[in-house]
Design a protein around this motif. Structure first.
Motif, PDB file in Angstrom:
ATOM      1  N   ILE A 111      40.498  53.285  39.116  1.00 19.11           N
ATOM      2  CA  ILE A 111      40.479  51.831  39.066  1.00 19.11           C
ATOM      3  C   ILE A 111      39.267  51.307  39.827  1.00 19.11           C
ATOM      4  O   ILE A 111      38.801  51.916  40.781  1.00 19.11           O
ATOM      5  CB  ILE A 111      41.762  51.209  39.662  1.00 19.11           C
ATOM      6  N   GLN A 112      38.765  50.181  39.375  1.00 14.32           N
ATOM      7  CA  GLN A 112      37.670  49.472  40.038  1.00 14.32           C
ATOM      8  C   GLN A 112      37.855  47.978  39.791  1.00 14.32           C
ATOM      9  O   GLN A 112      38.299  47.562  38.718  1.00 14.32           O
ATOM     10  CB  GLN A 112      36.308  49.899  39.491  1.00 14.32           C
ATOM     11  N   LEU A 113      37.528  47.189  40.794  1.00 14.15           N
ATOM     12  CA  LEU A 113      37.533  45.748  40.612  1.00 14.15           C
ATOM     13  C   LEU A 113      36.248  45.348  39.899  1.00 14.15           C
ATOM     14  O   LEU A 113      35.179  45.918  40.150  1.00 14.15           O
ATOM     15  CB  LEU A 113      37.624  45.016  41.948  1.00 14.15           C
ATOM     16  N   PHE A 114      36.360  44.357  39.015  1.00 18.34           N
ATOM     17  CA  PHE A 114      35.199  43.853  38.298  1.00 18.34           C
ATOM     18  C   PHE A 114      34.665  42.646  39.062  1.00 18.34           C
ATOM     19  O   PHE A 114      35.310  41.600  39.091  1.00 18.34           O
ATOM     20  CB  PHE A 114      35.588  43.461  36.868  1.00 18.34           C
ATOM     21  N   PRO A 115      33.488  42.776  39.702  1.00 20.60           N
ATOM     22  CA  PRO A 115      32.995  41.691  40.557  1.00 20.60           C
ATOM     23  C   PRO A 115      32.370  40.550  39.766  1.00 20.60           C
ATOM     24  O   PRO A 115      31.157  40.321  39.806  1.00 20.60           O
ATOM     25  CB  PRO A 115      31.959  42.404  41.436  1.00 20.60           C
ATOM     26  N   SER A 151      44.327  44.386  34.624  1.00 23.70           N
ATOM     27  CA  SER A 151      43.762  45.539  33.908  1.00 23.70           C
ATOM     28  C   SER A 151      44.709  46.736  33.960  1.00 23.70           C
ATOM     29  O   SER A 151      44.775  47.523  33.010  1.00 23.70           O
ATOM     30  CB  SER A 151      42.397  45.909  34.504  1.00 23.70           C
ATOM     31  N   ILE A 152      45.437  46.871  35.052  1.00 24.85           N
ATOM     32  CA  ILE A 152      46.399  47.978  35.164  1.00 24.85           C
ATOM     33  C   ILE A 152      47.597  47.743  34.256  1.00 24.85           C
ATOM     34  O   ILE A 152      48.024  48.642  33.514  1.00 24.85           O
ATOM     35  CB  ILE A 152      46.851  48.146  36.629  1.00 24.85           C
ATOM     36  N   LEU A 153      48.120  46.528  34.284  1.00 24.73           N
ATOM     37  CA  LEU A 153      49.294  46.231  33.457  1.00 24.73           C
ATOM     38  C   LEU A 153      48.947  46.221  31.970  1.00 24.73           C
ATOM     39  O   LEU A 153      49.823  46.481  31.131  1.00 24.73           O
ATOM     40  CB  LEU A 153      49.898  44.882  33.873  1.00 24.73           C
ATOM     41  N   ALA A 154      47.691  45.938  31.643  1.00 24.28           N
ATOM     42  CA  ALA A 154      47.267  45.952  30.244  1.00 24.28           C
ATOM     43  C   ALA A 154      47.376  47.349  29.631  1.00 24.28           C
ATOM     44  O   ALA A 154      47.396  47.493  28.402  1.00 24.28           O
ATOM     45  CB  ALA A 154      45.836  45.436  30.117  1.00 24.28           C
ATOM     46  N   ARG A 172      38.939  33.909  31.100  1.00 26.38           N
ATOM     47  CA  ARG A 172      37.833  33.821  30.147  1.00 26.38           C
ATOM     48  C   ARG A 172      36.815  34.954  30.295  1.00 26.38           C
ATOM     49  O   ARG A 172      36.348  35.504  29.299  1.00 26.38           O
ATOM     50  CB  ARG A 172      37.131  32.465  30.311  1.00 26.38           C
ATOM     51  N   LYS A 173      36.470  35.299  31.564  1.00 31.63           N
ATOM     52  CA  LYS A 173      35.381  36.248  31.788  1.00 31.63           C
ATOM     53  C   LYS A 173      35.845  37.692  31.887  1.00 31.63           C
ATOM     54  O   LYS A 173      35.119  38.607  31.468  1.00 31.63           O
ATOM     55  CB  LYS A 173      34.615  35.865  33.061  1.00 31.63           C
ATOM     56  N   ILE A 174      37.018  37.907  32.485  1.00 34.99           N
ATOM     57  CA  ILE A 174      37.499  39.276  32.664  1.00 34.99           C
ATOM     58  C   ILE A 174      38.430  39.683  31.527  1.00 34.99           C
ATOM     59  O   ILE A 174      38.256  40.732  30.907  1.00 34.99           O
ATOM     60  CB  ILE A 174      38.200  39.443  34.031  1.00 34.99           C
TER      61      ILE A 174
END
Length: 253
Positions: free
Chosen positions: A167-171, A184-187, A225-227
């Motif tokens: 996992i990584q956070l999207f900055p 993103s994990i639950l997706a 919208r962005k992530i």
């Protein structure tokens, strides 16, 4: 009792006022097999010196010093990449855990063989005085539920990375990076499970970004919208649900 190593992810920036208290809340845990990875994001105060002194007395505490400020998402990613534990727990440099937090949560996850858990928490003010209202949590959340609700407190999250994968956070600019990570994990089809028990204390500082409701709402919108890349209609629907829940939450504080 448990053999699993828990890696605690702690970004820090100009945290000298609170970092010692935060570390003390980790050292007071009834579960002792942890490593605390503190990533200093180029602080200009005495954060690094305080952490170095803590490290002299407890080898489980580790400090990574970044050469330039990259924001909390980048700092968390650096810590995640260095983590040796199968379990990840998140604790910001001004928040606190209650003593049974790690033991209770790890037991909950291992007994049920789950990937993602979160807990109830209590708000406190900048001076550490607790507010009356507790933030209660639902027993479980799936992806579509979380789009309507930012109820998961970062300081309460524990992940089993053997099940979540890397996992990584999207900055992303002006987004809620931690909220985006949970989505993103639950997706992937993973369900997050809640412990409706007070195990953490969230410090609400007057100058924090999250204390500004308008900025917080904008970050949630940008996350859609962005992530998540949701279209305008879906974004409006989920944002309406989020707003109603946020209004109810803050009305009760």
């Amino acid at each position: 009792m448990f053999k699993s190593l828990v890696s605690i992810i702690t970004p820090a920036y100009n945290a000298s006022e609170f970092i010692s208290e935060t570390i003390d809340s980790v050292k007071a845990q009834t579960f002792s097999n942890w490593e605390m990875i503190i990533v200093d994001d180029c602080s200009s105060d005495h954060t690094r010196e305080i952490v170095r002194k803590e490290m002299e007395n407890d080898k489980r505490i580790k400090l990574i010093e970044l050469p330039q400020n990259g924001g909390p998402a980048n700092a968390r990613n650096v810590a995640i990449n260095e983590a040796k534990g199968d379990f990840l727990a998140f604790l910001d440099s001004d928040d606190l855990w209650l003593p049974h937090k790690l033991e209770r949560q790890l037991s909950f996850m291992e007994e049920r063989d789950i990937a993602f858990s979160y807990t109830m928490y209590q708000m406190m003010d900048q001076k550490g005085e607790r507010k009356v209202t507790l933030i209660h949590v639902p027993p479980s959340i799936v992806y579509k539920d979380l789009l309507k609700n930012t109820i998961i407190g970062t300081l309460t999250v524990m992940l089993d990375k053997r099940k979540t994968g890397n996992i990584q956070l999207f900055p992303a600019r002006n987004c809620s990076e931690d909220y985006g990570l949970w989505l993103s994990i639950l997706a992937k089809g993973i369900t997050a499970y809640g412990i409706n028990e007070e195990l953490a204390l969230y410090r609400k500082c007057e100058n924090s970004l999250s204390s500004n409701k308008l900025k917080s709402a904008l970050k949630t919108w940008n996350t859609y919208r962005k992530i998540e890349k949701l279209n305008i209609f879906a974004s409006c629907w989920y944002f309406m649900n989020y707003s109603l829940r946020a209004l109810k939450k803050h009305t009760n504080l």
